[in-house]
Each structure stands twice: as C-alpha cells, then as structure tokens.
Write a protein that holds these residues in place. Sequence first.
Motif, short mmCIF file in Angstrom:
data_model
loop_
_atom_site.label_atom_id
_atom_site.label_comp_id
_atom_site.label_asym_id
_atom_site.label_seq_id
_atom_site.Cartn_x
_atom_site.Cartn_y
_atom_site.Cartn_z
N UNK A 157 0.83 -1.21 0.00
CA UNK A 157 0.00 0.00 0.00
C UNK A 157 0.86 1.26 0.00
N UNK A 158 0.22 2.38 -0.37
CA UNK A 158 0.88 3.68 -0.30
C UNK A 158 0.16 4.65 0.62
N UNK A 159 -0.92 4.19 1.26
CA UNK A 159 -1.65 5.08 2.19
C UNK A 159 -2.17 4.28 3.38
N UNK A 160 -2.40 4.99 4.46
CA UNK A 160 -2.94 4.37 5.66
C UNK A 160 -4.35 3.84 5.45
N UNK A 161 -5.15 4.53 4.64
CA UNK A 161 -6.52 4.09 4.38
C UNK A 161 -6.53 2.73 3.70
N UNK A 162 -5.60 2.50 2.78
CA UNK A 162 -5.51 1.20 2.13
C UNK A 162 -5.17 0.10 3.14
N UNK A 163 -4.26 0.40 4.07
CA UNK A 163 -3.87 -0.56 5.10
C UNK A 163 -5.08 -0.92 5.95
N UNK A 164 -5.82 0.09 6.39
CA UNK A 164 -6.97 -0.16 7.25
C UNK A 164 -8.03 -1.00 6.52
N UNK A 165 -8.19 -0.77 5.23
CA UNK A 165 -9.13 -1.57 4.45
C UNK A 165 -8.71 -3.04 4.44
N UNK A 166 -7.42 -3.31 4.22
CA UNK A 166 -6.92 -4.69 4.23
C UNK A 166 -7.02 -5.29 5.63
N UNK A 167 -6.68 -4.50 6.64
CA UNK A 167 -6.67 -5.00 8.02
C UNK A 167 -8.07 -5.42 8.47
N UNK A 168 -9.09 -4.78 7.94
CA UNK A 168 -10.47 -5.14 8.30
C UNK A 168 -10.81 -6.56 7.90
N UNK A 169 -10.07 -7.12 6.94
CA UNK A 169 -10.34 -8.47 6.45
C UNK A 169 -9.38 -9.51 7.01
N UNK A 170 -8.57 -9.12 7.99
CA UNK A 170 -7.58 -10.03 8.58
C UNK A 170 -7.78 -10.09 10.09
N UNK A 171 -7.44 -11.22 10.66
CA UNK A 171 -7.57 -11.36 12.12
C UNK A 171 -6.38 -10.77 12.85
N UNK A 172 -5.20 -10.79 12.24
CA UNK A 172 -4.00 -10.23 12.83
C UNK A 172 -2.99 -9.98 11.74
N UNK A 173 -1.87 -9.37 12.09
CA UNK A 173 -0.85 -9.13 11.08
C UNK A 173 0.22 -8.18 11.55
N UNK A 174 1.15 -7.90 10.65
CA UNK A 174 2.24 -6.97 10.89
C UNK A 174 2.22 -5.93 9.78
N UNK A 175 2.27 -4.67 10.16
CA UNK A 175 2.33 -3.57 9.20
C UNK A 175 3.75 -3.01 9.23
N UNK A 176 4.43 -3.05 8.09
CA UNK A 176 5.76 -2.47 7.96
C UNK A 176 5.58 -1.14 7.26
N UNK A 177 5.99 -0.06 7.93
CA UNK A 177 5.69 1.26 7.36
C UNK A 177 6.80 2.27 7.63
N UNK A 178 6.70 3.38 6.91
CA UNK A 178 7.55 4.52 7.14
C UNK A 178 6.88 5.47 8.12
#
Length: 182
Positions: free
Chosen positions: A32-53
């Motif tokens: 992703x290139x934006x936080x909104x995209x991350x949040x959209x993906x995260x809504x469909x996952x039970x857990x995960x790791x976000x690597x970001x700047x």
Amino acid sequence: MSNIIVVFPRTEDVKNIKNLLIRHGFEVLAACTSGAQVLNHADHMSDGIVICGYRLADMLYSELREELPANFEMLLVASDRVLGNCGSTGVVSVGMPLKVQELLDTLSLMTGQGSRNRRKRMTGPRKRSEKEKAVIEKAKKLLMERNRLTEEEAHRYIQKCSMDSGNHMAETAEMILCCYNM
C-alpha cells in the motif's frame, strides 16, 4: 502471525521492500501507499504486521497505529533522528539507512519464524536460574537498544514470543540473541 502489509508513500519503496521480503521467504499479503488502504486490508484479517515509514500519504504512522485493530503489530522504518523523537509505545522500529539483515531478523522475531515450534507440557511454575535471568536481561537490553522499546515492552515482547512458540522465556531470549548474532 504472518499477514504482512507493507506501506510507504513511494510506490518504488513499497515494491522494493515487498520483493526483498518475498525473496527471503515472507508472504506479503498487501502493498500500500496510504494508511486508508492498510486499514481496508486490516479489516479483512484477524491479525498481522504492518511495515511502514514514518509519514504516509494520508497520515503519520502513529495515527495508523491508533486505528489498527489490536491484534496487529507495527514495524516502523525511519531515520535514527526521527526514531529519537518518536514516543509511540507498542511499535517496533528499525533505523535507516536500512540494514537488510536487521530488517529480516526483526521481522523473523515478530512472525515467530525465528523460534522452534514445539509444545511443552506445563509442569507448573519453576524458578529461573541466574544464568537464565542474565540471558533474558541481555535480550531485553538488545531489544531496547535496537528497536527502541522500553524495558517493560521488551519484557512483554519476549514473553509473548515465548507463549506463542511454547518455549520458556530463557529459550526465547537465547533465540533473540542468536538472531542478532550476539
């Protein structure tokens, strides 16, 4: 936990880190290139790791951390100057310029790939030896220095990895030290 989302404001950075991780055996589920995209993906996952700047196209890493579901961890990649000014708790960090092995080692610890996956029967509480206590303290200090964690956060991180892998805290601390070649 192996749901990995990579997010940086520049598409080129996202592609480079994603490809690096894939080459080293990690599965990246979203780039992703934006936080909104991350949040959209995260809504469909039970857990995960976000690597970001530090700064994304639409928000800062700290705002994204606040909006992420509780079962997500964050790995912040930023300059040492920026990391020195960051006060967020619960965020693991890696300094820039990026050292590939440091990124891979940190991510391995976060995903649990650096640990042995064996279950042990619980035989009740046991006392730690002085040697085990020293190994745990050394691993905490390493995490505090390398990932800018407080002592409590480093302890909780070792404890969580220990529980996830079914190993004693001293064994997990030894694995952390081995991953960082100490």
